[in-house]
Design an enzyme around this catalytic site. Structure first.
Site, PDB file in Angstrom:
ATOM      1  N   ALA B  15     -69.243   6.811 -22.011  1.00 19.27           N
ATOM      2  CA  ALA B  15     -67.830   6.440 -22.208  1.00 19.27           C
ATOM      3  C   ALA B  15     -66.953   6.996 -21.088  1.00 19.27           C
ATOM      4  O   ALA B  15     -66.477   6.252 -20.228  1.00 19.27           O
ATOM      5  CB  ALA B  15     -67.352   6.909 -23.577  1.00 19.27           C
ATOM      6  N   ALA B  16     -66.756   8.321 -21.068  1.00 19.64           N
ATOM      7  CA  ALA B  16     -65.877   8.908 -20.058  1.00 19.64           C
ATOM      8  C   ALA B  16     -66.409   8.657 -18.651  1.00 19.64           C
ATOM      9  O   ALA B  16     -65.631   8.417 -17.722  1.00 19.64           O
ATOM     10  CB  ALA B  16     -65.722  10.412 -20.303  1.00 19.64           C
ATOM     11  N   ARG B  26     -61.033   1.694  -8.472  1.00 15.30           N
ATOM     12  CA  ARG B  26     -59.759   0.985  -8.294  1.00 15.30           C
ATOM     13  C   ARG B  26     -58.796   1.790  -7.435  1.00 15.30           C
ATOM     14  O   ARG B  26     -58.003   1.241  -6.679  1.00 15.30           O
ATOM     15  CB  ARG B  26     -59.118   0.694  -9.652  1.00 15.30           C
ATOM     16  CG  ARG B  26     -59.798  -0.470 -10.347  1.00 15.30           C
ATOM     17  CD  ARG B  26     -59.344  -0.641 -11.777  1.00 15.30           C
ATOM     18  NE  ARG B  26     -60.180  -1.655 -12.416  1.00 15.30           N
ATOM     19  CZ  ARG B  26     -60.376  -1.762 -13.717  1.00 15.30           C
ATOM     20  NH1 ARG B  26     -59.791  -0.915 -14.535  1.00 15.30           N
ATOM     21  NH2 ARG B  26     -61.137  -2.696 -14.205  1.00 15.30           N
ATOM     22  N   SER B  43     -72.839   2.737 -20.979  1.00 10.22           N
ATOM     23  CA  SER B  43     -71.519   2.261 -21.359  1.00 10.22           C
ATOM     24  C   SER B  43     -71.523   1.511 -22.686  1.00 10.22           C
ATOM     25  O   SER B  43     -71.064   0.387 -22.780  1.00 10.22           O
ATOM     26  CB  SER B  43     -70.986   1.328 -20.260  1.00 10.22           C
ATOM     27  OG  SER B  43     -69.609   1.127 -20.432  1.00 10.22           O
ATOM     28  N   CYS B  47     -69.335   4.495 -31.187  1.00  7.27           N
ATOM     29  CA  CYS B  47     -68.635   4.461 -32.476  1.00  7.27           C
ATOM     30  C   CYS B  47     -69.012   3.230 -33.281  1.00  7.27           C
ATOM     31  O   CYS B  47     -68.678   3.127 -34.457  1.00  7.27           O
ATOM     32  CB  CYS B  47     -67.134   4.457 -32.256  1.00  7.27           C
ATOM     33  SG  CYS B  47     -66.614   5.716 -31.103  1.00  7.27           S
ATOM     34  N   ASP B 294     -66.965  13.946 -24.725  1.00  6.24           N
ATOM     35  CA  ASP B 294     -67.430  14.816 -25.820  1.00  6.24           C
ATOM     36  C   ASP B 294     -67.885  16.203 -25.375  1.00  6.24           C
ATOM     37  O   ASP B 294     -68.146  17.054 -26.229  1.00  6.24           O
ATOM     38  CB  ASP B 294     -68.608  14.153 -26.546  1.00  6.24           C
ATOM     39  CG  ASP B 294     -68.162  13.027 -27.460  1.00  6.24           C
ATOM     40  OD1 ASP B 294     -66.972  12.650 -27.396  1.00  6.24           O
ATOM     41  OD2 ASP B 294     -69.003  12.529 -28.224  1.00  6.24           O
ATOM     42  N   TYR B 437     -39.462  -5.059 -40.554  1.00  5.93           N
ATOM     43  CA  TYR B 437     -39.552  -5.503 -41.940  1.00  5.93           C
ATOM     44  C   TYR B 437     -39.507  -7.025 -42.051  1.00  5.93           C
ATOM     45  O   TYR B 437     -38.614  -7.675 -41.527  1.00  5.93           O
ATOM     46  CB  TYR B 437     -38.433  -4.925 -42.797  1.00  5.93           C
ATOM     47  CG  TYR B 437     -38.351  -5.596 -44.154  1.00  5.93           C
ATOM     48  CD1 TYR B 437     -39.487  -5.659 -44.964  1.00  5.93           C
ATOM     49  CD2 TYR B 437     -37.182  -6.209 -44.605  1.00  5.93           C
ATOM     50  CE1 TYR B 437     -39.445  -6.311 -46.196  1.00  5.93           C
ATOM     51  CE2 TYR B 437     -37.138  -6.852 -45.843  1.00  5.93           C
ATOM     52  CZ  TYR B 437     -38.275  -6.906 -46.620  1.00  5.93           C
ATOM     53  OH  TYR B 437     -38.235  -7.552 -47.820  1.00  5.93           O
TER      54      TYR B 437
END
Lengths: 569, 569
Positions: B15-16, B26, B43, B47, B294, B437
């Site tokens: 993940a990280a 980038r 990757s 979860c 983690d 609402y």
């Protein structure tokens, strides 16, 4: 003792009034509290009217009941809250010197004076009834009260099938949604787009696509010239600048105006919006007279300017502040964000803060980004897209507003933005929120985090992106550029932009096939959502291309023509 | 030229790591970026494992694909992102002086050194495998990687029906939810309640009620003593302090620990939680080595203290910050709120910030309120309840945390609380948010607004309310008080508190019947949610009663016995 009880008199029994009364009672058990209401219903959920008309709410009594089914009638207010309620009673005039209000019992025509120590004006709003010839024919309704809602529902139940809605704003579209399966709907809107005060045009177009897809006829930029009768006083036809439509039923949903006659005649100050002006304690220019709900103007929390944004939620919040203050408290109401949400068939639509158009009009240096994303893990069943447009102040990087729409969970992201805007968050702060993640609920980077990061990239000059409206304008002007589609072949076969300057190279092949692209022409990349568009921009720049940008929202938010004809790979 | 390219080396590809790599690319198109991953998958959405195991996600490849179905394998990273990926390669040791990492190709056993200018540790976590006799038997799994998830799913597909889950935390409950319809589930949890680190006990009990209602066997406050085999090396039975259970399959879901061996052996500083310590730039004690995901500890945004809260969402946010910084940027990661969300059958459960127990342990002067409310207009179809517990600092009135659960829209209110806590909002600020609402989405006063106002009433000393645990404690101690139920007769007939000191007087009759109540005994009022309970407190006080309170959450959140036997009015 009795003579010393504080007299709290409240004019208006729909939302802000009863809430103020209930709160005042809790804060001051000894006060004498009276509500005067012109109509026969009390404390009803006016925002539920479109759903009652559409039959999703079966009985109008449900709009008047508490969640456990207790109807909030005069006996309820008397027994539970020790509050006097006078329905069918009209307030005629305020005598500020003697601190009395002249009222008329509409049943008996008896007129008398009610004294007050603190007076609350919760006189609400009335629908705009434009001076169109024929607007008074039978079968032409506004939705000013529950009685009218009942009449509209009855008309549909009795067979009205050709329904013309005048006004493509929030209420008009909610009605189209709730009646859409029961009647043929035509909407006539004066402005060029539906929801003109809520959304920027490129997003309104996406809503219009949904409406048309459901068979709703839209006539935008069109004005109603007259409503014609059937010779017996009932509506038969609506004549507009875009043509004439047979109509069994016409609903005028052209907005509402604050009811300020009582305040104006009493010499209370009105604001620049025409609604009653109040300070942060919701006091009018007379410190013993408070006002709240649809009859007052509010301060916009972002712009600091007065706005007229009547909402049931705001009226309820007003009521609590007023109830506190008439009982001796000092609570404040800081302002509004103009938050709105509605459902139009399968599309959820929300907005808060300033739109890009509003922000530009107010003189902000604006940057914005349009970002579609799945609302939960794409591998989890039921994942649906949302399209987020964030608007920020490029000078301070503070967020100014958000517009969010799509079949996915718009509601959650909208209220996160309400919290962020209320607290003055920057784009950077939004990006760091430790938002909840589990596959049934969100994505590892929530769509909002992702949108914030995209806007940061744009603000930092890393991502060179443009609005789809800009692309369309340049296409229309015949400008020379390459529209580079970097999606997968499967995506390309499903739907394409129908323009001759489109070149298709999947992102995975771009490094090897970039030599096919001209270095001397401008390249505008796109993909499904815009993430690969940016990736492609980065790749092409690393290969020496100097005039590359991508357009925001990709195919997912492209508001113009799409080619969905079958195509083999 | 080649020799001058900055070398960014990343250990860990789940993940990280990949996120840092993509972001670094980038920000620095010229860098040489390499990811080293011990496993064969890259990757993937860890979860998503419980949902893959339960079959809601059909193929494990879906956990590894982008939303448009592109699998993020080594070729993808190479072609699209120009990133080298070495799977099946283990990092053995860091040579900080020479700035190299020794790695082993697990297929060939070849060992070599990889140089770096900037090193990123994204070594993740490993499941706790408690030293229980028999934990290594076949059929006992942790969920450390996708291979294990596939094995568990295969076991269930091949007929494992008696599943014992060791650990009643988030992952254990998600598994119970996804497997609950396919197998008989037994959960053994050492602490007295499920979700012991996430919820306060009175809310955990409501989750336990849902689990038991779905046939999940819960053994709380129980320890596993050993796992017994069938004589052929496969699991047969789990022996606990609460008894023995036959088992075809055992899943150990006892939490995870950070993988810090590489960092520790390289002499990098570990924090008090045992995870790698990093500064706000996510730099370790060696400024050329970053760490995220983690394997690191985070600062809790409310308490300011280090916490170990491994989450995929946090890992992704870490990745972006690290990618920026290894490419020369100065982005920061401010911290976490310990936000978590999960679905347990029809109940959604979320929490963020500090629980009441945590806040008390940390020494705050705490005030809290439990408030059930419908998630949308009660008259709108599909309205469902949510129960909100807000925790605030009584000295500053700042919000400290929220726990929200119920079948309704928990997700939205949780993330609004994340935004509010991130920005340091007070209870008063939360109450003024201009939340969205419309009847399909919310109530005129959102449940959060309502909860904030309730907590304000309590902080102001107006509402005298107590936690249901307190009521239960006093019932158990045989204290003398009246439990006054002020609901409607219909509600009373449906469900009741089964205690002899209950007196039933509907709220609407309370003013006239109050004389039936003793003025010399303590009265604790309740209703369905607690709003009428407060109303009753106000009424009784105005009638001269001096020892009246109400308990929070009412019947809707009462965590103990309920009498639901049929009763006629």
């Amino acid at each position: 003792m009795e003579g010393k009880r504080k007299k709290i008199l409240i004019i208006g029994g729909v939302a802000a009034g009863p809430k103020a009364a209930a709160r005042a009672r809790r804060c001051d058990p000894g006060a004498e509290i009276t509500i005067v209401e012109e109509g026969s219903f009390l404390s009803y959920a006016g925002c539920g009217m479109p759903f009652y008309i559409g039959g999703m709410v079966e009985k109008h009594e449900e709009l008047m009941a508490t969640p456990v089914g207790v109807v909030r009638d005069a006996a309820f207010f008397r027994n539970v809250k020790d509050i006097n309620v006078l329905t069918g009673t009209r307030a005629e005039a305020i005598d500020r010197e003697n601190k009395t209000v002249r009222v008329t019992n509409l049943a008996t025509n008896e007129t008398y004076d009610l004294p007050y120590d603190k007076l609350v004006l919760a006189t609400g709003s009335k629908p705009v009834r434009p001076p169109i010839p024929g607007v008074d024919l039978a079968g032409v309704y506004t939705l000013g009260n529950l009685e009218e809602a009942r009449a509209v529902r009855r008309a549909v139940e009795q067979g009205a099938r050709r329904v013309v809605i005048i006004g493509g704003g929030l209420i008009g579209l909610e009605l189209a949604d709730t009646l859409g399966t029961k009647a043929g709907i035509t909407i006539v809107e004066m402005m060029d787009h539906v929801l003109p005060t809520l959304l920027d045009p490129e997003l309104s177009v996406l809503v219009e696509r949904v409406l048309r897809g459901k068979g709703v006829q839209l006539f935008l930029g069109s004005r109603v010239e007259r409503i014609e009768g059937d010779g017996n006083g009932a509506v038969a036809r609506v004549v507009t600048t875009a043509g004439s439509f047979d109509a069994d039923l016409v609903v005028v949903a052209a907005g509402v105006r604050p009811r300020v006659e009582l305040a104006r005649e009493a010499g209370l100050e009105l604001g620049e919006t025409g609604a009653i002006k109040v300070n942060e304690y919701l006091q009018t220019s007379d410190p013993d007279i408070y006002a709240g709900g649809d009859c007052v103007e509010n301060i916009h929390l972002i712009s600091g300017r007065p706005v007229y944004t009547p909402m049931g939620s705001v009226a309820n919040r007003h009521g609590r502040v007023i109830g506190d203050n008439v009982a001796g408290g000092r609570d404040t109401f800081p302002g509004v964000l103009g938050t709105a949400i509605l459902k139009v068939f399968e599309m959820n639509i929300g907005r808060t803060g300033l739109s890009e158009s509003e922000a530009r009009r107010l003189g902000y240096r604006v940057e914005s980004f349009i970002c579609p994303a799945p609302d939960r893990a794409h591998f989890y069943p039921g994942s649906k897209p949302v399209i987020i447009k964030l608007v920020a102040d490029a000078s301070t990087r503070k967020l100014l507003g958000a517009q969010i729409l799509g079949p996915g969970d718009v509601n959650k992201r909208l209220d996160v933005m309400v919290a962020a805007l209320s607290m003055g968050a920057t784009v950077e702060q939004l990006a760091t929120f430790d938002l909840a993640y589990a596959p049934p609920f969100s994505t590892a980077l929530d769509p909002l985090t992702h949108a914030a990061n995209c806007l940061r990239n744009k603000l930092d000059g890393r991502a060179r992106s443009i609005n789809p409206l800009e692309v369309k304008k340049r296409l229309a002007a015949g400008e020379d550029f390459v529209l580079l589609d970097v999606r997968t072949p499967a995506e390309f076969n499903e739907v394409r932009l129908p323009y001759p300057n489109v070149v298709f190279i999947p992102l995975g092949k771009l490094r090897e096939r970039a030599k096919e692209l001209p270095k001397d022409r401008e390249i505008i990349v796109f993909c499904k959502v815009s993430l690969r568009g940016w990736e492609a921009q980065t790749i092409l720049e690393s290969l020496g291309f100097t005039n590359v940008s991508f357009f925001e929202g990709g195919i997912a938010a492209w508001p113009f023509e799409l080619d969905t004809s079958p195509r083999r790979s």
